[in-house]
Design a protein around this motif. Structure first.
Motif, short mmCIF file in Angstrom:
data_model
loop_
_atom_site.label_atom_id
_atom_site.label_comp_id
_atom_site.label_asym_id
_atom_site.label_seq_id
_atom_site.Cartn_x
_atom_site.Cartn_y
_atom_site.Cartn_z
N ALA A 696 -66.49 38.88 29.22
CA ALA A 696 -66.71 40.12 29.96
C ALA A 696 -67.36 39.83 31.30
CB ALA A 696 -67.59 41.06 29.14
N VAL A 697 -66.72 40.27 32.37
CA VAL A 697 -67.31 40.07 33.69
C VAL A 697 -68.58 40.90 33.81
CG1 VAL A 697 -66.04 41.90 34.87
CG2 VAL A 697 -66.81 39.91 36.15
N ASN A 698 -68.70 41.91 32.98
CA ASN A 698 -69.89 42.74 33.05
C ASN A 698 -71.14 42.08 32.48
OD1 ASN A 698 -69.06 44.89 34.57
ND2 ASN A 698 -68.12 45.93 32.83
N GLN A 699 -71.01 40.83 32.07
CA GLN A 699 -72.24 40.06 31.84
C GLN A 699 -72.91 39.79 33.19
OE1 GLN A 699 -71.38 36.77 28.62
NE2 GLN A 699 -69.61 37.00 29.95
N LEU A 700 -72.06 39.70 34.23
CA LEU A 700 -72.54 39.22 35.52
C LEU A 700 -72.91 40.33 36.49
CD1 LEU A 700 -69.77 36.52 36.23
CD2 LEU A 700 -71.82 36.29 34.86
N THR A 701 -72.28 41.50 36.34
CA THR A 701 -72.35 42.50 37.40
C THR A 701 -73.74 43.12 37.53
OG1 THR A 701 -71.40 43.96 35.74
CG2 THR A 701 -69.93 43.18 37.46
N ASN A 702 -73.91 43.73 38.68
CA ASN A 702 -75.21 44.29 39.05
C ASN A 702 -75.31 45.73 38.56
OD1 ASN A 702 -77.56 44.93 40.31
ND2 ASN A 702 -76.80 44.69 42.41
N PRO A 703 -76.37 46.08 37.84
CA PRO A 703 -76.47 47.46 37.33
C PRO A 703 -76.96 48.46 38.37
CG PRO A 703 -78.31 46.15 36.54
CD PRO A 703 -77.45 45.21 37.34
N ALA A 704 -77.00 48.10 39.65
CA ALA A 704 -77.40 49.08 40.66
C ALA A 704 -76.40 50.23 40.67
CB ALA A 704 -77.41 48.43 42.04
N VAL A 705 -76.90 51.45 40.93
CA VAL A 705 -76.02 52.61 40.92
C VAL A 705 -76.18 53.41 42.20
CG1 VAL A 705 -75.97 52.84 38.42
CG2 VAL A 705 -77.74 54.02 39.73
N ASP A 706 -75.17 54.22 42.47
CA ASP A 706 -75.27 55.16 43.57
C ASP A 706 -76.35 56.18 43.20
OD1 ASP A 706 -73.13 56.60 45.84
OD2 ASP A 706 -74.69 57.80 44.88
N PRO A 707 -77.27 56.45 44.13
CA PRO A 707 -78.41 57.29 43.75
C PRO A 707 -78.02 58.73 43.43
CG PRO A 707 -78.40 56.85 46.10
CD PRO A 707 -77.35 55.99 45.51
N THR A 708 -76.95 59.22 43.98
CA THR A 708 -76.61 60.62 43.69
C THR A 708 -75.74 60.75 42.45
OG1 THR A 708 -74.85 60.42 45.30
CG2 THR A 708 -76.85 61.53 46.00
N VAL A 709 -74.70 59.95 42.35
CA VAL A 709 -73.77 60.17 41.24
C VAL A 709 -73.87 59.11 40.15
CG1 VAL A 709 -72.16 61.45 42.68
CG2 VAL A 709 -71.88 58.99 42.40
N LYS A 710 -74.71 58.12 40.37
CA LYS A 710 -75.01 57.12 39.32
C LYS A 710 -73.81 56.26 38.93
CE LYS A 710 -78.95 59.23 39.06
NZ LYS A 710 -80.08 58.70 39.83
N ILE A 711 -72.93 56.02 39.85
CA ILE A 711 -71.82 55.12 39.55
C ILE A 711 -72.31 53.70 39.78
CG2 ILE A 711 -70.77 54.95 41.85
CD1 ILE A 711 -68.03 55.34 40.44
N PRO A 712 -72.05 52.77 38.85
CA PRO A 712 -72.54 51.40 39.03
C PRO A 712 -71.75 50.65 40.11
CG PRO A 712 -72.05 51.88 36.72
CD PRO A 712 -71.43 52.97 37.53
N GLU A 713 -72.42 49.67 40.67
CA GLU A 713 -71.79 48.87 41.73
C GLU A 713 -71.06 47.67 41.12
OE1 GLU A 713 -72.81 48.44 46.14
OE2 GLU A 713 -74.23 47.19 45.09
N TYR A 714 -69.89 47.95 40.56
CA TYR A 714 -69.12 46.88 39.93
C TYR A 714 -68.47 45.96 40.96
CZ TYR A 714 -69.01 49.72 35.64
OH TYR A 714 -69.32 50.44 34.53
N LYS A 715 -68.26 46.50 42.16
CA LYS A 715 -67.36 45.80 43.07
C LYS A 715 -68.05 44.83 44.00
CE LYS A 715 -63.32 47.52 41.94
NZ LYS A 715 -63.61 47.74 40.52
N ALA A 716 -69.35 44.73 43.95
CA ALA A 716 -70.01 43.78 44.84
C ALA A 716 -71.33 43.31 44.24
CB ALA A 716 -70.27 44.42 46.20
N CYS A 717 -71.40 42.00 43.98
CA CYS A 717 -72.71 41.41 43.69
C CYS A 717 -72.66 39.96 44.14
CB CYS A 717 -73.06 41.53 42.20
SG CYS A 717 -72.07 40.55 41.10
N ALA A 718 -73.81 39.34 44.23
CA ALA A 718 -73.86 37.97 44.71
C ALA A 718 -73.64 37.02 43.53
CB ALA A 718 -75.20 37.70 45.35
N ALA A 719 -72.80 36.00 43.77
CA ALA A 719 -72.49 35.09 42.68
C ALA A 719 -72.23 33.71 43.23
CB ALA A 719 -71.26 35.58 41.93
N THR A 720 -72.19 32.76 42.34
CA THR A 720 -71.76 31.44 42.73
C THR A 720 -70.79 30.90 41.70
OG1 THR A 720 -72.49 29.27 43.47
CG2 THR A 720 -73.64 30.19 41.57
#
Lengths: 765, 367, 207
Positions: A696-720
């Motif tokens: 699951a790529v969601n082991q890696l993703t960032n749980p930050a969310v949009d402050p108004t609608v609470k959608i998670p930021e699946y599409k951008a996080c820092a990785a190596t």
């Protein structure tokens, strides 16, 4: 499709191999018998909801046949062709299961009575001890409107909990929030059949070819009519490949590009001043906010060459009508609403919204992603797109439901917040319907902790999903063609799903299960439904007068008109295929512009994590893959995830094509094969998200969310990314953290529908 | 009209260059056919001790057989002369007589006969039901023939040995003596009834498949696919009716039934070299092909591989023979520039080559 | 020309393999796909191309001509059928002779299989499954005039491999008016371009 299946089995000779495409289970192999009946229905996968016939014989679905429906014209994508194979699948759950002796005991077969009695008794105990809000409902959007409606009602009336939310939160909430703000109505304003009228199409963050293959049909038809195509995507997708202009944007920097295009429109006189003056408000502020975004500034922020931005702006600005299509690429962001508003700003400045073939079009992802968010299973909403904190709306719905408005709970936690409340112990039990949290939520280590922390976790599903594996009670539900009802596709077209066969074994339809639970909770009289039609009729009434008004829709009308577009306020109303032709949904009838500043993604590359990791879909899989990974052909095409990496980056790291590599973020790491291809930005990695457990790529993703609608930021996080033989890092590493989930800048003051603070005193959380 | 045409009224035409083959090899093939007919006559004469033991009632069958033998050999010869067939035929025998074959593959041929002809295991891979069906048909036909032909040719005859035994003679030699009323006797008299029953089981399975399977229902052709089944069914039913007439119906309708039986059997015999039944004659060729593939594959030291992806190809001899066959047919797929023949690429790479050519033309354009 | 046939236009292909999935639904070879989608060269592009039987007319069906057992037959309309199961001995001549890489073979079942142009559907006036499902029109079924009226591009039915020209029942769609698709000449060009490839890398991707 971005990968060939030989990546997964390097040494297999696919020249001769008939089985390489996944042999169908025996039932279908011998099923070359003439079907008895053709049941008209729609595909279960994705928001397009293509029309299809199911071939039925001896009470079994044996195949599929094209159906010439207005929006798919008999075309089907591979998922649509094979959707029927989930029906009689050997993995289907056929009887209720329960852990009789706590979390460590195995799931064993029980009777419906035992399972439901246990659940009802536990919930009553928990609610007596910890309050009503200690039990939550986590629902989904891949089921009929009737079921979605019932889930909202069950949570608020059956359980009386404020905590009900659904997986559309992870999918459409940015677009919904954006359209609500800009247009006052959350719906794609035009039907797909309008797409060929457009003269220029800008696709922002949508891999149309893979995620909505059937939309490609209309897109290509537009191009046949001479339309120009601009695609904004960090990957050169099959759609971007032949586009007139490809804008290879860094994940999470879309606003920079879109604002720069707006600035070009202003500076080159391509703004429709009459339209802006007559039908919109807020233009001046939006124009000023875009002023600092010269193409050069945008290039610096987004990595898209300034000349391309300029060329795209001119193509877009000179075409009339012009259409912007957008999807999760820009919406899965800690400022997803902003990104959507950047699109609506452009379309409004060009005076396009409300024109046939013009404006913006959100591409709803889930099967019933549109309908699911209108009928009141969202934390902040009541049926008919009513808001839970508007007193009149509360009164009306309470009246329909036969309770007092006082007893109607207030807004509860959003999907990801629910999970945090479970981890904290505030939510003690949860009913999960039509959702696979273990695959779909970001940073799934937290999710696993949360789900293990509640008892009972009750899951209704038809396959043993990664989430159901953690459940204390598993109740077998039905697949789409074992029940009937309506769905609303990405155009806002309400269509009818028909029942083709009976549920297998002891499986029951989800609405029967929920009504049964309500009865055992002593709320039977409020759930008197004996048929789907009865639920539909109550839902129609509940939506009457709301934004998404279904009141005038009947099943007969759906059949006669080949779908009815909401709003359809009365029985003699034909429905509304095109919105905003005269006025917008706001009380003053005007659309809104919004001034947008550039905000970086919550997490950005650092020396430890030099890449931007983005995730996305594969044409063969649907959502968490719980269904499609079980269908031979689909799974054989993409049985496991991979990471796409540019040859320049791969060369620097000594990674060769096909090699297994490790991708790490500050949260976790995973191993998967590398696909070294030049069709992705050199600073970006891509991993598809349909897989569970260690895949699951969601082991890696960032749980930050949009402050108004609470959608998670699946599409951008820092990785190596590193070779497997690379030495393990001395410390986990640090990404450049711009914001966290808690301190993401609020883009707007809270408005109606977003508040957490209940208006009436005494109900405060 | 091409002889390889499966049937005059069939919608299918087999195009195999056989028209040219008839022109070139027509005469030798006809000669071979006539020769075969004569040989059958000779065998009859010898087996029936100069026609002394020949059963005159079976004259229709005998004449039908002679003509069928001639037709089969004529057709076989024409077929074998076609360029692709001839290459396999020749190479098959060369391989057969090679030292390598005798040394390493002694069991290959017997095993292949068992697997491909007697047990037909490859049909099982297509479907188990089809396999059972075909085994019933195959053994039903083969055993019937083993009984009928020697009887017709006068190779078998029975004499009564008082007080209550029968003596079975084969080619004038005493073979078996058994009691008239015994179980063995009963089994032998009704030999053809057993085989007919076997046939009917197979036919029921075959018909069942052909009236249920949606794919077959649209694709099957009456003359090619159904007619042979109808013919076999008629043979089996009239054959059983003969027994029924003599044992149950006191010989009523016997003459009529036996005439009908004779007509359908002769029709079947004459149909043997054509259409669906052609496979009976052609099928043993698969033994040769197995031999060809196995022995050759082994012989090419490091195997032949695709010029682009390096995946294994059948064998050097295979590719060379195929190029030879195509050359015989007037086709040359030489890509030029040292890129070799198209046939030296695996199927996937052939497709990809065309894709690359197209991409060279199109680039990222959209039509 | 009122004959209905297939038109293949790889420029529209998005590689979704709906055609492959749909082909398997055909009653005549349930569960097995007779159409292939291949990446042209994944190391450079996401371009894909569908391949279905081209139904060669001149030389007529090389696969049938090289078949030693006359198993491959052709309908009077020129549709090349898959091997007759009673005859096929799985010698693989057709697989390697076919200039387009179409026939598939099941060695264990001793049977070659290939596209029959969905005879079972076309006789009922339906489109073949692949063209029916294809969301992009990369595989298109209809007659020549219809195509010219509805679509851009120039259909050709002649493909050239070196000195060998093959006229097929199925059309390729080309961008410019041309009388044929010359595979070997284009491949030669591609090889020449490849030797100059370094130049083509665009500056912006150098991060």
């Amino acid at each position: 499709m971005s990968v060939n299946k030989d990546v997964f089995e390097r040494h297999r000779d696919f020249n001769y191999d008939f089985q390489s495409a996944g042999s169908p289970p025996s039932g279908w192999a011998d099923a070359a018998h003439l079907p008895e009946t053709f049941v008209p229905t729609h595909c279960a996968f994705c928001g397009v909801q293509c029309g299809m016939f199911l071939r039925v014989r001896d009470g079994q679905v044996v195949g599929v046949e094209p159906r010439d429906y207005p929006h798919n014209r008999g075309n089907l994508c591979p998922k649509g062709v094979l959707a029927y194979q989930q029906v009689d699948h050997p993995d289907r759950l056929r009887h209720p299961m329960m852990r009789r002796h706590g979390k460590s005991s195995p799931l064993e077969r029980v009777s419906w009575d035992e399972a439901l009695d246990y659940v009802a008794r536990r919930w009553q105990d928990i609610q007596a001890a910890h309050g009503r809000d200690a039990v939550a409902v986590y629902s989904g959007s891949s089921m009929t409107n009737e079921k979605c409606y019932l889930m909202g009602k069950f949570a608020r009336v059956g359980l009386g909990t404020r905590h009900v939310d659904y997986n559309g939160r992870l999918c459409m909430s940015s677009a919904a929030g954006g359209y609500d703000k800009a247009f006052g109505v959350d719906r794609a304003p035009l039907p797909m059949t309008d797409i060929p009228l457009a003269k220029c199409i800008l696709i922002a963050g949508a891999n149309v070819g893979e995620c909505f293959p059937i939309v490609t049909r209309w897109l290509w038809e537009a191009r046949d009519n001479g339309a120009r195509l601009i695609v904004m995507d960090p990957r050169e997708t099959p759609t971007a490949r032949t586009a007139d202009i490809w804008l290879p944007v860094k994940p999470g920097t879309d606003v920079a590009v879109l604002n720069a295009i707006l600035r070009v429109l202003v500076h080159e006189g391509m703004v429709d001043e009459d339209y802006v003056g007559a039908r919109t408000s807020g233009w001046e502020a939006a124009r000023q906010a875009a002023e600092s975004f010269t193409p050069e500034v945008a290039e610096m922020l987004s990595g898209v060459p300034a000349e391309r931005i300029l060329a795209a702006a001119r193509l877009y600005g000179q075409a009339d009508p012009s259409l912007i299509m957008h999807a999760r690429g820009i919406e899965h962001s800690s400022h997803g609403v902003n990104n959507v508003l950047a699109c609506t700003n452009l379309a409004l400045a060009r005076g396009q919204v409300g024109k046939p073939g013009g404006g913006t079009m959100m591409l709803t992802g889930q099967g019933n992603g549109q309908g699911g968010r209108e009928v009141g299973q969202k934390a902040s909403q009541l049926p008919g797109y009513r808001h839970i904190d508007v007193p009149q709306d509360r009164e009306y719905i309470a009246g329909v439901w036969g309770i007092s408005a006082e007893d109607l709970p207030w807004e509860g936690a959003s999907a990801l917040e629910q999970v945090h409340l479970m981890a904290k112990g505030e939510i003690k039990s949860c009913l999960v319907v039509c959702s696979n949290l273990m695959v779909s939520l970001p940073e799934n280590a937290t999710v696993q902790r949360a789900l293990s922390n509640i008892e009972p976790l009750v899951v209704i599903d038809f396959f043993q999903s990664e989430t159901a594996e953690l459940a204390d009670v598993v109740l077998p539900g039905t697949v789409w063609c074992e029940d009937e009802g309506t769905t609303t596709n990405l155009e806002g077209r309400v269509i009818k799903i028909n029942r083709a066969v009976e549920p297998p074994g002891e499986a029951r339809t989800d609405w029967e299960i929920v009504c049964d639970l309500a009865r055992r909770l002593g709320k039977g009289p409020l759930f008197p439904f004996t048929s789907v039609r009865a639920i539909f009729d109550e839902m129609r009434l509940a939506s009457k007068g709301g934004t998404a008004d279904y009141y005038g829709i009947s099943w007969e009308k759906i059949d006669a008109q080949e779908g009815v577009f909401w709003p359809c306020p009365s029985e003699d109303h034909p429905g509304t295929p095109r919105l905003h032709t005269e006025r917008f949904g706001h009380p003053d009838g005007r659309a809104r512009f919004f001034p947008l500043e550039y905000l970086p993604p919550a997490e950005e590359p650092s020396p430890d994590f030099p890449f931007r990791l983005t995730s996305g879909r594969v044409v063969y899989h649907y959502l968490s893959g719980n269904q499609t990974r079980r269908i031979g052909f689909l799974n054989s095409q993409a049985p496991e995830p991979w990471v796409e990496i540019h040859p320049q980056a791969a060369g620097r790291l000594g990674i060769s094509d096909g090699e297994r590599v490790r991708v790490r973020t500050a949260r976790a790491s995973m191993e998967l094969p590398a696909l070294v291809v030049p069709t992705i930005r050199p600073d970006t990695l891509f991993i598809p998200f349909h897989y569970g457990h260690r895949q699951a790529v969601n082991q890696l993703t960032n749980p930050a969310v949009d402050p108004t609608v609470k959608i998670p930021e699946y599409k951008a996080c820092a990785a190596t990314v590193e070779r497997l033989d690379a030495p393990p890092p001395e410390h986990a590493g640090r990404a450049k953290v711009n914001f966290t989930a808690e301190d993401t800048p609020r883009l707007f003051p809270y408005e109606v529908g977003e508040t957490k603070a209940p208006i009436s005193p005494g109900k405060a959380h | 009209m091409s002889l390889s045409q499966p049937s005059a009224s069939s919608p299918l035409i087999a195009t195999d260059g056989a028209a040219g083959s008839v022109a070139r090899h027509g005469l030798p093939a006809a000669a071979a056919g006539v020769g075969a007919g004569l040989i059958v006559v000779l065998l009859m004469w010898a087996g029936s001790l100069g026609f002394r033991t020949f059963d005159a009632a079976l004259i229709g069958y005998a004449v039908g057989t002679i003509f069928a033998a001639a037709a089969i050999v004529y057709r076989y010869t024409l077929w074998i002369m076609r360029p692709p067939t001839w290459r396999y035929f020749k190479a098959g025998w060369v391989n057969f007589f090679s030292w390598r074959n005798f040394r390493h593959y002694t069991l290959l041929i017997p095993v292949a006969w068992w697997r491909d002809i007697f047990a037909q295991t490859f049909i099982r891979k297509r479907s188990t039901r089809r396999w059972v069906m075909h085994l019933c048909l195959f053994w039903g036909v083969v055993l019937s023939c083993c009984i009928t032909f020697p009887l017709t040719f006068g190779w078998f005859r029975f004499t009564f040995v008082p007080p209550n035994d029968y003596q079975l003679w084969f080619f004038g030699l005493p073979l078996l003596r058994f009691a008239v009323e015994g179980l063995l006797g009963f089994t032998i008299y009704h030999g053809l009834d057993w085989t007919a029953a076997l046939l009917i089981v197979g036919l029921v399975l075959a018909f069942g498949r052909r009236i249920q399977d949606a794919g077959l229902l649209t694709l099957q052709r009456f003359t090619f696919d159904l007619m042979p089944l109808v013919l076999l069914f008629a043979i089996a039913v009239t054959g059983l009716a003969l027994t029924a007439s003599s044992t149950l119906w006191q010989g009523r309708f016997y003459w009529f039934i036996s005439l009908t039986h004779e007509v359908v059997v002769v029709a079947w015999l004459l149909a043997l070299p054509f259409a669906k039944f052609f496979h009976i004659i052609e099928r043993p060729a698969s033994i040769g092909v197995t031999l060809y593939q196995t022995v050759n594959q082994e012989s090419s030291a490091d195997g032949e591989s695709c010029k682009r992806c390096g995946r294994e190809l059948p064998s050097r001899q295979f590719i060379d023979d195929l190029r030879g066959t195509l050359t015989d047919l007037g086709q040359h797929y030489d890509l030029g520039d040292g890129q070799g023949w198209l046939q030296e690429y695996c199927p996937t790479c052939k497709r990809v080559l065309r894709g690359q050519a197209y991409y060279q033309l199109m680039g990222k354009r959209f039509l | 020309m009122a004959i209905k046939t297939m038109f293949v236009d790889p420029s529209r292909c998005i590689g979704c393999r709906a055609c492959e999935a749909a082909c398997r639904e055909c009653d005549t070879h349930k569960g097995e796909s007779m159409i292939m989608v291949d990446f042209v060269d994944r190391r450079h592009s996401v371009a894909t191309q569908p391949t279905l039987c081209m139904h060669c007319e001149d030389p007529v069906a090389p696969c049938a001509q090289v078949c030693p057992v006359l198993a491959i037959m052709i309908t009077p309309e020129g549709v090349v059928q898959q091997a007759e199961p009673s005859r096929c001995i799985a010698c693989r001549n057709c697989v390697y002779a076919c200039p387009f890489g179409v026939p598939k073979i099941d060695l264990e079942a001793r049977l070659m299989k290939k596209c029959n142009l969905c005879y079972d559907r076309t006789v009922q006036g339906l489109k073949p499954w692949c063209a029916q499902a294809c969301p992009t029109g990369a595989i298109w079924y209809g007659d020549y005039e219809e195509f010219i009226n509805q679509r851009r591009g120039h259909p050709v039915r002649r493909t050239v491999f070196g000195d060998q020209e093959v006229r097929t029942r199925v059309f390729h769609v080309l961008p410019e008016p041309a009388d044929r698709l010359d595979v070997s000449a284009l491949l030669r060009q591609a090889r020449q371009d490849l030797s100059r490839e370094e130049v083509r890398e665009e500056a912006w991707v150098l991060d």
